[in-house]
Enzyme design. Sequence first.
Site, PDB file in Angstrom:
ATOM      1  N   ARG A  51     -17.832  -1.133   5.015  1.00 35.56           N
ATOM      2  CA  ARG A  51     -18.760  -1.819   4.094  1.00 35.56           C
ATOM      3  C   ARG A  51     -19.447  -2.969   4.819  1.00 35.56           C
ATOM      4  O   ARG A  51     -20.567  -3.352   4.492  1.00 35.56           O
ATOM      5  CB  ARG A  51     -17.840  -2.258   2.943  1.00 35.56           C
ATOM      6  CG  ARG A  51     -18.219  -3.266   1.969  1.00 35.56           C
ATOM      7  CD  ARG A  51     -17.049  -3.480   0.960  1.00 35.56           C
ATOM      8  NE  ARG A  51     -15.816  -3.975   1.580  1.00 35.56           N
ATOM      9  CZ  ARG A  51     -15.628  -5.203   1.968  1.00 35.56           C
ATOM     10  NH1 ARG A  51     -16.583  -6.092   1.846  1.00 35.56           N
ATOM     11  NH2 ARG A  51     -14.470  -5.567   2.509  1.00 35.56           N
ATOM     12  N   GLU A  84       0.824  -1.198   0.000  1.00 34.28           N
ATOM     13  CA  GLU A  84       0.000   0.000   0.000  1.00 34.28           C
ATOM     14  C   GLU A  84       0.867   1.261   0.000  1.00 34.28           C
ATOM     15  O   GLU A  84       1.870   1.343   0.704  1.00 34.28           O
ATOM     16  CB  GLU A  84      -0.929   0.003   1.228  1.00 34.28           C
ATOM     17  CG  GLU A  84      -1.888  -1.170   1.291  1.00 34.28           C
ATOM     18  CD  GLU A  84      -2.947  -1.144   0.181  1.00 34.28           C
ATOM     19  OE1 GLU A  84      -3.075  -0.123  -0.511  1.00 34.28           O
ATOM     20  OE2 GLU A  84      -3.643  -2.171   0.027  1.00 34.28           O
ATOM     21  N   HIS A  98      -1.191  -5.588   2.009  1.00 37.26           N
ATOM     22  CA  HIS A  98      -2.370  -6.458   1.955  1.00 37.26           C
ATOM     23  C   HIS A  98      -1.987  -7.778   1.289  1.00 37.26           C
ATOM     24  O   HIS A  98      -1.198  -7.807   0.341  1.00 37.26           O
ATOM     25  CB  HIS A  98      -3.502  -5.795   1.155  1.00 37.26           C
ATOM     26  CG  HIS A  98      -4.512  -5.111   2.017  1.00 37.26           C
ATOM     27  ND1 HIS A  98      -4.860  -3.785   1.867  1.00 37.26           N
ATOM     28  CD2 HIS A  98      -5.290  -5.580   3.040  1.00 37.26           C
ATOM     29  CE1 HIS A  98      -5.798  -3.471   2.766  1.00 37.26           C
ATOM     30  NE2 HIS A  98      -6.073  -4.535   3.486  1.00 37.26           N
ATOM     31  N   CYS A 133      -8.223  -2.003   8.160  1.00 39.02           N
ATOM     32  CA  CYS A 133      -6.827  -1.996   7.681  1.00 39.02           C
ATOM     33  C   CYS A 133      -6.358  -0.587   7.369  1.00 39.02           C
ATOM     34  O   CYS A 133      -5.259  -0.189   7.749  1.00 39.02           O
ATOM     35  CB  CYS A 133      -6.664  -2.877   6.448  1.00 39.02           C
ATOM     36  SG  CYS A 133      -6.697  -4.628   6.844  1.00 39.02           S
TER      37      CYS A 133
HETATM   38  N1  PCA Z   1      -8.422  -6.955   6.394  1.00 38.91           N
HETATM   39  C1  PCA Z   1      -9.421  -5.936   6.637  1.00 38.91           C
HETATM   40  C2  PCA Z   1      -9.366  -5.689   8.114  1.00 38.91           C
HETATM   41  C3  PCA Z   1      -8.616  -6.822   8.703  1.00 38.91           C
HETATM   42  C4  PCA Z   1      -8.001  -7.489   7.561  1.00 38.91           C
HETATM   43  O1  PCA Z   1      -7.190  -8.410   7.626  1.00 38.91           O
HETATM   44  C5  PCA Z   1      -9.220  -4.695   5.766  1.00 38.91           C
HETATM   45  O2  PCA Z   1      -8.685  -4.805   4.659  1.00 38.91           O
HETATM   46  O3  PCA Z   1      -9.600  -3.605   6.176  1.00 38.91           O
END
Ligand code: PCA
Length: 215
Positions: free
Chosen positions: A89, A79, A164, A142
């Site tokens: 969401r 990111e 991610h 996140c």
């Molecule tokens: N993914 C979610 C929150 C926790 C996770 O592992 C997100 O992308 O916000």
Amino acid sequence: MNILLTGFEPFGGEAINPSWEVARALHGQLIAGALVQARCLPTTFADAPAALARALHELRPVMAIALGQASGRSEVSIERVAVNLIDARIADNAGERPQDVPVRADAPAAYFSTLPIKPMRDALRAAALPAGLSLSAGAFVCNQLFFELQHQLAGQGVPSGFIHLPALPEQAARAQPSVPSMGLAAQVDAIRLALAVALAPPTVQPAPDEGAPTS
Ligand code: PCA
């Protein structure tokens, strides 16, 4: 020297979260002379920021990287930017679904990652691990955690950022319709390499004629 590596607990009805599986697999490993300290964060808007603050206070890391699951993504997704916005969401693990509110009312609109994101991406690709840069960490827990990480470390000279991860194959196999996935071993290899590059980015050799006068 500690590296803080966080993952999240499962959320959204899942039984597993690749981010915590990867973080805990790397816990205790030495990378470029630094010790990986994994912490599992609650997937709740109310508690994740304080859990992060406690880990930063306890460990005083030289670098901090937070991991999260992003079902539907096909690659390790580094990111670039955290935005000062929450717009959930789905409900978090406490049943909360805040919408259209800032992460922090008194903070900037956004923070950039302070990791060497392009060398990290390039190293992963060179190691045959699918990776790319992402311009949005979403507006769920996140992104909130990424924003908090950058805010809490701002001005401290501690590189930090967010990555991610795709779904694990067992999650993809249950999803209807299915989603892309990456096996745990490849995800662990990718994050180990990303940490190594982030701590010691490769030095770019200038081309022989670089800096030469053009006329
Ligand atoms: N993914 C979610 C929150 C926790 C996770 O592992 C997100 O992308 O916000």
